[in-house]
Write an enzyme that holds these catalytic residues in place. Structure first.
Site, PDB file in Angstrom:
ATOM      1  N   TYR A  90       0.857  -1.196   0.000  1.00  0.00           N
ATOM      2  CA  TYR A  90       0.000   0.000   0.000  1.00  0.00           C
ATOM      3  C   TYR A  90       0.888   1.240   0.000  1.00  0.00           C
ATOM      4  CZ  TYR A  90      -2.828   3.830   1.698  1.00  0.00           C
ATOM      5  OH  TYR A  90      -3.443   5.056   1.829  1.00  0.00           O
ATOM      6  N   GLU A 142      -3.505   7.638  -3.785  1.00  0.00           N
ATOM      7  CA  GLU A 142      -3.277   6.308  -3.238  1.00  0.00           C
ATOM      8  C   GLU A 142      -3.031   5.306  -4.355  1.00  0.00           C
ATOM      9  OE1 GLU A 142      -5.819   5.174   0.466  1.00  0.00           O
ATOM     10  OE2 GLU A 142      -6.648   4.072  -1.224  1.00  0.00           O
TER      11      GLU A 142
END
Lengths: 291, 382
Positions: B101, B189
């Site tokens: 992530y 993101e």
């Protein structure tokens, strides 16, 4: 006594020649605030409501000794206005402008920290030391002098609570609107610290809302440091997650910023929590032994 | 404002992120031709602005163009968290050795952009933060110097990357940071950033939220707005300069100030009612704005009562009352109103609404109770 502003405060209004700037300058003058200068680039030499207008904040400081600035500049120029004030030697800057980009505020707050200048806002109603001085847009008639200090993320809710307290005969020392943006200058804890040290403030009201975790941190600070009775209210218990509720900072995201968590933190810190705004005044009356 | 995965990918690609680019399709046939052009297995991904697409069945692997058509047929038109899927992204399928992530967010307390990464990619970062916070590596960006290589390297080592991967990661992190800064983002993101079996890093998903307050300096970005993100009511309200959000209840709310508007909704609920909307008319609203707001509220057939809560300062009560008057006359509505109007020109305002189907309240709690009762009786009584 009061915090942050008093009779000695000398204000320069940035954007005084605009509609908002002019109207609120008249209200501040009516309240007795010393508005010593206005500032609008290109309008230097004019007079607005008998207040001299300058082309720069530095001139207003030099000529009139302004120590506090109030900003009514559209969002696109707000960061520049704040930085100019800090650079000109102003010690306390209050920014009313809304919709200032968050990345601008990151730069501005860092610069202010480096300079050691205090910023209130943006997207805030300013503050009022009842009976002494107003810097901002809080309606004059809601304030009466007294022992209650108020710190709030919401303008109209502040007016509501001040009005209700005043009607019950409980005046305010200073009411401070810290604003509804995610990145801002002065925060709850900064104001709580000042109220805690201010002999004129006997009770504290803290009004929060959804988004972020400032209320949770403020509650921890109160539990550890504040002995004065504190009443709290949190707006947004019915707000859906992921939606921005008017204020840029009022958004529940990633499970953070929920009203129930803030209320739980308040209760844990011994803060009396009102269920609705009308109840705030009731709880302060109770704390004051007057209900 | 939130933008779609395919839009975020287009932006990130401009900043050098290694992204296997796909094609957007609005029909199963177009998904088929996209898959043919891409060649090899593809992933068909619903383009909706809500999380949890995968769990809802909105992301499917297809080995052949025919299969891509089938999967697109199943996904297009499906509803994910109340949103109908109108577009899919057909992207090359990628073999995955590891998932990471990587995200940039605004840290309100630090007043800075923070880069966050986690070795547990592919899952919600909130879930990681809750369950295994020790797996998250963070670095705070000083706005005066920006994100530096050493910071990105530290994070890469923290994720257990090695050799050339560290270099690749530094480029990706810096590209993502620049995309964030250049576009006034509030979130950027990549989840997951994958390590392919050959060791290369690939960004196979992208998410970007933009700061509404920054949009004015990026005129092109506003065109990315998905009209389906807002209801028709919300869109009309935004055009009129109103802060409006649809809710499920039956008591319409018209309030000045965001905090007071939230507190009004909460009070409605506390006293047994259900708010139909959030509405902040802002400071100093004139009659025409109030009338527009009421037109929007009243076109929702589930609204059985309207609560007007104004604490006037800059906002003049008589202006609000005139707006209510205009809306009442124009719509001819039978819906009962409960008004709580305090402040500047209060008496004039009350006089203007004399004889209308309006109950008067002195406080917010009283107004909320009267509104709940008006829903039951269909009449304004107070």
């Amino acid at each position: 006594m009061s915090i942050l502003i008093n009779q000695a405060t000398k204000v320069v209004v940035q954007g005084i020649t605009g509609r908002e700037g002019q109207f609120h300058t008249s209200q501040m003058l009516a309240y007795g605030t010393q508005v010593v200068a206005g500032m609008t680039p290109g309008k230097g030499g004019q007079m607005v409501l008998d207040v001299p207008v300058y082309n720069s904040v530095a001139e207003a400081v030099k000529e009139q000794g302004a120590d506090t600035s109030l900003i009514f500049v559209p969002a696109a120029g707000a960061a520049d206005a704040m930085l100019e004030a800090a650079d000109a030697g102003i010690q306390f800057v209050v920014c009313i402008s809304e919709n200032v980009p968050t990345l601008d505020m990151i730069e501005v707050t860092h610069y202010f920290d480096r300079k050691g200048v205090r910023l209130l806002g943006p997207n805030c109603p300013g503050l009022i030391s009842a009976g002494q001085c107003k810097v901002g847009i809080i309606p004059n008639h809601v304030a009466t002098p007294g022992p209650v200090g108020i710190v709030s993320r919401s303008g109209t809710l502040t007016y509501e609570v001040m009005f209700a307290l005043s009607q019950r005969g409980l005046g305010q020392s200073t009411a401070v609107g810290i604003g509804g943006d995610p990145v801002k200058g002065t925060n709850f804890i900064d104001v709580l610290k000042l109220f805690n040290e201010d002999p004129a403030t006997e009770y504290i009201v803290m009004i929060g809302e959804i988004g972020g975790t400032d209320e949770e941190r403020a509650a921890e600070y109160i539990a550890a440091n504040v002995k004065k009775p504190t009443v709290g209210f949190i707006a947004g218990q019915t707000a859906p997650p992921g939606r921005r509720m008017g204020h840029a900072g009022a958004i529940i995201s990633g499970g953070e910023g929920r009203a129930e968590d803030k209320i739980a933190a308040f209760k844990k810190a011994g803060i009396a929590v009102a269920r609705h705004p009308d109840e705030v005044a009731d709880l302060v009356m109770k704390a004051a032994g007057r209900s | 404002m939130n933008i779609h995965e395919y839009q975020a990918k287009e932006i990130f690609a401009k900043y050098g992120l290694p992204i296997p680019m796909g094609e957007v399709a609005t029909t199963p046939d177009r998904a088929y031709s996209a898959a043919r052009r891409i060649g090899g297995p593809v992933v068909v991904k619903a383009q909706v602005l809500v999380g949890g697409r995968g769990k809802a069945g909105g992301v499917k692997l297809a080995k052949t163009p025919e299969e891509a058509r089938e999967k697109a047929n199943a996904i297009l038109g499906m509803t994910i968290k109340g949103i109908t899927v109108k577009k899919v992204l057909v992207a090359p399928a990628v073999d995955i050795a590891r998932e990471i992530y990587l995200g940039m967010v605004i840290d309100r307390a630090k007043k800075a952009v923070v880069m966050m990464a986690s070795a547990a990619g592919g899952v919600d970062i909130e879930e990681v933060a809750r369950e295994t916070p020790e797996k998250i590596v963070r670095t705070t960006v000083d706005p005066t110097i920006g994100l530096r290589d050493y910071q990105a390297r530290d994070v890469a080592y923290g994720l257990g990357l090695a050799g050339n991967q560290v270099k690749e990661f530094v480029q990706i992190a810096k590209g993502l940071y620049q995309a964030f800064m250049d576009n006034d983002a509030s979130l950027a993101e990549v989840n997951p950033l994958v390590v392919a079996p050959d060791g290369k890093l690939l960004a196979i998903d992208a998410k970007m939220n933009l700061d509404d307050s920054g949009l004015f300096r990026h005129p092109g970005l506003d065109d990315l707005r998905d009209e389906n993100e807002e209801s028709a009511d919300e869109r009309d309200a935004r055009a009129a300069g109103l802060n409006y959000i649809d809710l499920d209840g039956n008591i319409g709310c018209l309030v000045n100030g965001a905090g007071l508007a939230m507190a009004t909704m909460d009070a409605v609920k506390l006293f047994g009612g259900e708010p139909a909307n959030f509405l902040d008319i802002g400071g100093g609203a004139r009659a025409d704005k109030v009338a527009t707001a009421l037109r929007i509220i009243l076109r929702d057939p589930s609204v059985k009562a309207v609560l007007v809560n104004i604490f006037g300062g800059i906002t003049r009560v008589d202006e609000v009352a005139r707006g209510v008057q205009i809306a009442l006359e124009e719509t001819g509505t039978k819906v009962p109103f409960v008004c709580r109007l305090v402040g500047t020109n209060e008496a004039e305002g009350r006089k203007m609404l004399a004889g209308a189907n309006v109950a008067w309240a002195a406080t917010l709690s009283e107004a909320a109770q009267l509104a709940a009762r008006a829903v039951q009786t269909g009449r304004a009584e107070g």
